[in-house]
Design a protein around this motif. Structure first.
Motif, short mmCIF file in Angstrom:
data_model
loop_
_atom_site.label_atom_id
_atom_site.label_comp_id
_atom_site.label_asym_id
_atom_site.label_seq_id
_atom_site.Cartn_x
_atom_site.Cartn_y
_atom_site.Cartn_z
N ALA A 83 0.94 -1.17 -0.07
CA ALA A 83 0.01 0.13 0.05
C ALA A 83 0.73 1.41 -0.05
N THR A 84 2.10 1.18 0.71
CA THR A 84 2.84 2.26 0.81
C THR A 84 3.40 2.70 -0.59
N LEU A 85 3.74 1.42 -1.26
CA LEU A 85 4.68 1.73 -2.67
C LEU A 85 3.57 2.24 -3.80
N GLN A 86 2.28 1.59 -3.65
CA GLN A 86 1.44 2.26 -4.48
C GLN A 86 1.07 3.64 -4.20
N SER A 87 0.81 4.11 -2.98
CA SER A 87 0.55 5.36 -2.71
C SER A 87 1.63 6.27 -3.12
N LYS A 88 2.92 5.81 -2.96
CA LYS A 88 3.97 6.65 -3.51
C LYS A 88 3.82 6.65 -4.98
N LEU A 89 3.63 5.58 -5.89
CA LEU A 89 3.45 5.66 -7.05
C LEU A 89 2.41 6.71 -7.76
N ILE A 90 1.35 6.31 -7.06
CA ILE A 90 -0.03 7.23 -7.63
C ILE A 90 0.12 8.57 -7.18
N GLY A 91 0.64 8.92 -5.93
CA GLY A 91 0.79 10.45 -5.30
C GLY A 91 1.72 11.07 -6.18
N GLY A 92 2.94 10.25 -6.57
CA GLY A 92 3.97 10.77 -7.30
C GLY A 92 3.52 11.25 -9.00
N ALA A 93 2.96 10.25 -9.44
CA ALA A 93 2.37 10.52 -10.78
C ALA A 93 1.53 11.90 -10.75
N VAL A 94 0.62 11.70 -10.05
CA VAL A 94 -0.45 12.97 -9.78
C VAL A 94 0.21 13.98 -9.72
N ILE A 127 5.55 8.56 -12.37
CA ILE A 127 4.49 8.54 -13.48
C ILE A 127 4.85 7.72 -14.81
N THR A 128 6.28 7.30 -14.97
CA THR A 128 6.73 6.54 -15.89
C THR A 128 6.20 4.98 -15.67
N GLN A 129 6.16 4.80 -14.25
CA GLN A 129 5.82 3.49 -13.69
C GLN A 129 4.36 3.32 -14.08
N VAL A 130 3.63 4.32 -13.61
CA VAL A 130 2.06 4.13 -13.55
C VAL A 130 1.75 4.02 -15.16
N LEU A 131 2.26 4.80 -15.99
CA LEU A 131 1.94 4.70 -17.38
C LEU A 131 2.35 3.42 -17.86
N HIS A 132 3.39 3.01 -17.76
CA HIS A 132 4.00 1.59 -18.29
C HIS A 132 3.00 0.59 -17.72
N SER A 133 2.78 0.70 -16.50
CA SER A 133 1.69 -0.64 -16.09
C SER A 133 0.40 -0.50 -16.71
N ALA A 134 -0.09 0.61 -16.66
CA ALA A 134 -1.49 0.86 -17.36
C ALA A 134 -1.49 0.44 -18.82
N ASP A 135 -0.44 0.85 -19.51
CA ASP A 135 -0.19 0.72 -20.89
C ASP A 135 -0.16 -1.05 -21.09
N ALA A 136 0.74 -1.62 -20.13
CA ALA A 136 0.71 -2.95 -20.45
C ALA A 136 -0.62 -3.97 -20.12
N ARG A 137 -1.40 -3.31 -19.37
CA ARG A 137 -2.78 -3.83 -19.18
C ARG A 137 -3.87 -3.80 -20.05
N VAL A 138 -3.54 -2.49 -20.74
CA VAL A 138 -4.59 -2.10 -22.20
C VAL A 138 -4.12 -3.10 -23.17
N ALA A 139 -2.83 -3.41 -23.42
CA ALA A 139 -2.30 -4.28 -24.30
C ALA A 139 -2.72 -5.61 -24.14
N ALA A 140 -2.87 -5.97 -22.93
CA ALA A 140 -3.22 -7.34 -22.80
C ALA A 140 -4.66 -7.58 -22.87
N LEU A 141 -5.37 -6.38 -22.65
CA LEU A 141 -6.79 -6.59 -22.91
C LEU A 141 -7.08 -6.79 -24.42
#
Length: 225
Positions: free
Chosen positions: A96-107, A208-222
């Motif tokens: 949860a701490t890591l995800q909070s850092k990821l999303i918070g930093g990206a925003v 933000i680079t990580q958030v974009l990469h992860s979301a992009d990978a999920r979209v590609a998988a769909l």
């Protein structure tokens, strides 16, 4: 005081399953001093940081909150998933701490970039979209935990019907329209390349680079499905 350091130091000790007294002994300091480090009352010297890194097997950048991976490299989607071991509450808190850092930093990066456009409509619509996502996730959590729905004015049936998500889609449409208007006015847009993001945002650019990469990978998988 580096709040990320103190929080990470405490979480790592709990994750390892050792008492504060035991960890302090291994790190060569008193329990009282370790307590001060973990609650942010005092900051340690370089020698302690090195010992702590060796003891918990993490990089100094991770311990100091400068990166999201223990080794100091880029965090992958598999890294995040592996931290969510079922039934392991402490690992869940680290996740949860890591995800909070990821999303918070990206925003943070996103709104800083939008601020450079000096357009209140684009900023407000982006806030509406993100606020809608937080609203949906929190209300679902609140309801699952048996919370009283009376704290919300919108009926629960509307949430179940997907109305908040529809509101987010409307905000996205207005957001795109605002950006298109700025483009037609030949507004200077900020450079959003990965290299520039890393240079302009040394700590949060990775987020933000990580958030974009992860979301992009999920979209590609769909799409493949």
């Amino acid at each position: 005081m580096n709040t990320e350091f103190s929080r990470t130091l405490s979480l790592l000790r709990q994750e390892r399953g050792v008492s504060q007294r035991s960890a302090a002994g291994e790190l060569g300091i008193s329990q009282a001093l370790l307590s001060h480090y973990e609650n942010g009352a005092r900051e340690p010297g370089l020698a302690f940081v090195v010992r702590a890194c060796e003891y918990y097997h993490v990089s100094a950048d991770f311990l100091l909150g400068r990166t999201l991976t223990r080794e100091g490299g880029a965090l992958t989607e598999d890294d995040l998933v592996s931290m969510a071991d079922q039934g392991n509450i402490l690992r869940g808190s680290v996740l949860a701490t890591l995800q909070s850092k990821l999303i918070g930093g990206a925003v943070s990066v996103l709104f800083d970039l939008l601020g450079k456009l000096n357009d209140k409509d684009a900023v407000n619509e982006a806030a509406q979209m993100l606020g809608g996502a937080v609203y949906i996730l929190f209300r679902r959590l609140h309801r699952a935990g048996g919370g009283n729905e009376s704290m919300f004015s919108a009926p629960a049936e509307l949430v179940a019907m997907g109305l908040p998500a529809a509101g987010m889609k409307l905000a996205e449409t207005r957001y795109v329209r605002s950006l298109e208007t700025l483009r037609s006015q030949k507004t200077d847009f900020p450079d959003t390349t990965g290299e520039t993001l890393s240079k302009s945002y040394p700590s949060s650019g990775q987020c933000i680079t990580q958030v974009l990469h992860s979301a992009d990978a999920r979209v590609a998988a769909l799409v493949k499905e």
